[in-house]
Motif scaffolding. Structure first.
Motif, PDB file in Angstrom:
ATOM      1  N   ASP B  91      29.143  43.859  33.469  1.00  0.00           N
ATOM      2  CA  ASP B  91      30.505  43.681  33.023  1.00  0.00           C
ATOM      3  C   ASP B  91      31.385  43.645  34.255  1.00  0.00           C
ATOM      4  O   ASP B  91      31.336  44.572  35.071  1.00  0.00           O
ATOM      5  CB  ASP B  91      30.911  44.861  32.114  1.00  0.00           C
ATOM      6  N   PRO B  92      32.183  42.630  34.506  1.00  0.00           N
ATOM      7  CA  PRO B  92      32.504  41.496  33.642  1.00  0.00           C
ATOM      8  C   PRO B  92      31.281  40.629  33.307  1.00  0.00           C
ATOM      9  O   PRO B  92      30.321  40.591  34.093  1.00  0.00           O
ATOM     10  CB  PRO B  92      33.498  40.684  34.481  1.00  0.00           C
ATOM     11  N   PRO B  93      31.340  39.940  32.152  1.00  0.00           N
ATOM     12  CA  PRO B  93      30.189  39.146  31.725  1.00  0.00           C
ATOM     13  C   PRO B  93      29.858  38.072  32.760  1.00  0.00           C
ATOM     14  O   PRO B  93      30.716  37.311  33.160  1.00  0.00           O
ATOM     15  CB  PRO B  93      30.675  38.476  30.422  1.00  0.00           C
ATOM     16  N   VAL B  95      26.504  35.400  34.218  1.00  0.00           N
ATOM     17  CA  VAL B  95      25.204  34.821  33.878  1.00  0.00           C
ATOM     18  C   VAL B  95      24.491  34.314  35.118  1.00  0.00           C
ATOM     19  O   VAL B  95      25.106  34.099  36.165  1.00  0.00           O
ATOM     20  CB  VAL B  95      25.339  33.668  32.848  1.00  0.00           C
ATOM     21  N   GLY B 105      33.002  29.524  39.219  1.00  0.00           N
ATOM     22  CA  GLY B 105      34.044  30.421  38.718  1.00  0.00           C
ATOM     23  C   GLY B 105      33.571  31.853  38.571  1.00  0.00           C
ATOM     24  O   GLY B 105      34.373  32.778  38.558  1.00  0.00           O
ATOM     25  N   MET B 106      32.279  32.035  38.414  1.00  0.00           N
ATOM     26  CA  MET B 106      31.699  33.378  38.280  1.00  0.00           C
ATOM     27  C   MET B 106      30.432  33.461  39.111  1.00  0.00           C
ATOM     28  O   MET B 106      29.374  33.863  38.625  1.00  0.00           O
ATOM     29  CB  MET B 106      31.377  33.691  36.817  1.00  0.00           C
ATOM     30  N   GLU B 107      30.533  33.037  40.372  1.00  0.00           N
ATOM     31  CA  GLU B 107      29.384  33.193  41.262  1.00  0.00           C
ATOM     32  C   GLU B 107      29.254  34.670  41.620  1.00  0.00           C
ATOM     33  O   GLU B 107      30.255  35.398  41.633  1.00  0.00           O
ATOM     34  CB  GLU B 107      29.584  32.374  42.543  1.00  0.00           C
ATOM     35  N   SER B 110      31.610  35.531  44.158  1.00  0.00           N
ATOM     36  CA  SER B 110      33.049  35.511  43.860  1.00  0.00           C
ATOM     37  C   SER B 110      33.598  36.929  43.995  1.00  0.00           C
ATOM     38  O   SER B 110      34.778  37.118  44.307  1.00  0.00           O
ATOM     39  CB  SER B 110      33.314  35.005  42.436  1.00  0.00           C
ATOM     40  N   CYS B 111      32.754  37.901  43.725  1.00  0.00           N
ATOM     41  CA  CYS B 111      33.187  39.304  43.772  1.00  0.00           C
ATOM     42  C   CYS B 111      32.394  40.138  44.782  1.00  0.00           C
ATOM     43  O   CYS B 111      32.955  40.973  45.475  1.00  0.00           O
ATOM     44  CB  CYS B 111      33.042  39.952  42.391  1.00  0.00           C
ATOM     45  N   VAL B 122      33.060  47.911  44.518  1.00  0.00           N
ATOM     46  CA  VAL B 122      32.192  46.768  44.204  1.00  0.00           C
ATOM     47  C   VAL B 122      31.016  46.772  45.182  1.00  0.00           C
ATOM     48  O   VAL B 122      31.218  46.745  46.394  1.00  0.00           O
ATOM     49  CB  VAL B 122      32.965  45.436  44.305  1.00  0.00           C
TER      50      VAL B 122
END
Ligand code: FES
Ligand code: FES
Lengths: 155, 214
Positions: B91-93, B95, B105-107, B110-111, B122
């Protein structure tokens, strides 16, 4: 340490702590306040910017990672706010309070660049890290579809 | 009871019933007792005279690291990473994506940065990404993980020497011992783990019996 970053097409040299979050450098040092601070923990997406075209959460990205690279913020996405996403956003009146929207648009812009005609699943997977406390999700998805030249679907 | 613990509990009950522990290490109680956060050294296994048996026992010791949530969480058997000691879904979701680095957008990166971020908590390390699906460890027994690790079709085409090297020195593997914030590290040190894996390889890289647990 000085850090050189191309911000929205303009070369900048910053004399800052290399571990300073990129978000701080953008907002407090460069005055680019379009990028928002939501959670500071990579949980909400409000601080989303592009680093060499890739989506990053500026709140957890040390500014040293951007040294020698290009950063694009909402201010630099398109001159005059004319990006197809920005136009669709205005036409559909997507924002409620608006706080999350710069981040939403920056993620959506990266998505459409990689996938010009994304499926609803692809939209949901890519946008999953961008929260909207006002619950504008249906309009966000419709505006992405509109900007992609697809039927808006339900909103 | 949490699902992850169930196989261990079953093995424990079977052993308690006087069932044969198959060809697992004979008398694991003979091994030096260590705290949960410690790893044994190869020398602790010197008393096991049979080389193949010693090799199996060494792998079981290594499996205390391999099966730790800190390692398993990024070796999911599906398309979603896990997190935390309870191995909840990420979480955050997020994949897996086409190349195990997430989707646009969600690599992962990215975080996640090249090192742990202290203030935001993190976690980070170089090359942060999921292990490919053929390297899934969630729900796998030590034997199954052992067989996967030795199989070039499922280990990224690595020879045994490369496996040893990877475990002993890879920075992302090494994150397990330095997970940051209040996260529980895997047992021992990466150096000790590398020594155990090397001793396992040198002794024939035998895999423990299916029911065997450390
Ligand atoms: S402020 Fe960066 S993800 Fe929330
Ligand atoms: S419009 Fe208010 S948080 Fe999204």
């Amino acid at each position: 340490m000085s850090v050189r970053i191309r911000v929205n097409g303009v070369e900048k040299t910053l004399d800052v702590d290399p571990e300073m979050p990129l978000l701080w450098a953008l907002r407090d040092v460069l005055g680019l306040t379009g990028t928002k601070y939501g959670c500071g923990q990579a949980l909400c997406g409000a601080c989303t910017v592009h680093l060499d075209g890739q989506v990053v959460r500026a709140c957890v990205t040390p500014v040293r990672r951007a040294d020698g690279h290009a950063v694009t913020t909402i201010e630099g996405l398109a001159p005059e706010g004319s990006h197809p996403l920005q136009r669709a956003w205005v036409e559909l009146g997507v924002p409620q309070c608006g706080f999350c929207q710069a981040g939403q648009i920056m993620t959506a812009a990266a998505l459409l660049k990689a996938k010009p005609k994304p499926s609803d699943d692809e939209i949901d997977q890519s946008m999953a890290g961008n929260l909207c406390r006002c619950g504008a999700y249906p309009r966000i998805r419709a505006a992405i579809r509109k900007a992609a030249g697809m039927p808006e679907g339900e909103r | 009871m949490h699902q992850r613990l169930l196989p261990f509990a079953v093995a424990f009950v079977l052993a308690g019933c006087g069932n044969p522990t198959a060809d697992g290490p004979k008398g694991p109680t003979a091994l030096r007792k260590v705290a949960p956060n410690e790893l044994r050294a190869p020398s602790d296994f010197a008393s096991i005279e049979d080389t193949r048996e010693r090799s199996r026992a060494l792998f079981l010791e290594a499996s205390r690291v391999f099966t730790h949530p800190r390692c398993v969480n990024c070796h999911p058997n599906g398309d979603i990473p896990h997190q935390g000691m309870n191995m909840q879904l990420h979480d955050p979701p997020s994949v897996r994506g086409p190349d195990n680095h997430g989707v646009v957008g969600m690599e992962c990166t990215s975080c996640h940065q090249d090192k742990n971020q202290e203030l935001s908590r993190v976690p980070g390390a170089p090359h942060w990404a999921l292990a490919p699906i053929e390297m899934a460890w969630v729900g796998k027994s030590p034997r199954q993980i052992c067989e996967q690790i030795k199989d070039p079709k499922r280990n990224g085409g690595k020879a045994l020497a490369a496996i040893v090297e990877h475990n002993a020195h890879d920075a992302l593997v090494g994150w397990g011992w330095h997970p940051g914030a209040d996260r529980e590290p895997v047992p021992g040190t990466q150096e000790q783990f590398g020594a155990i894996v090397a001793a396992w390889a040198e002794s024939g890289a035998e895999c423990p019996a299916e029911g065997a647990r450390p």
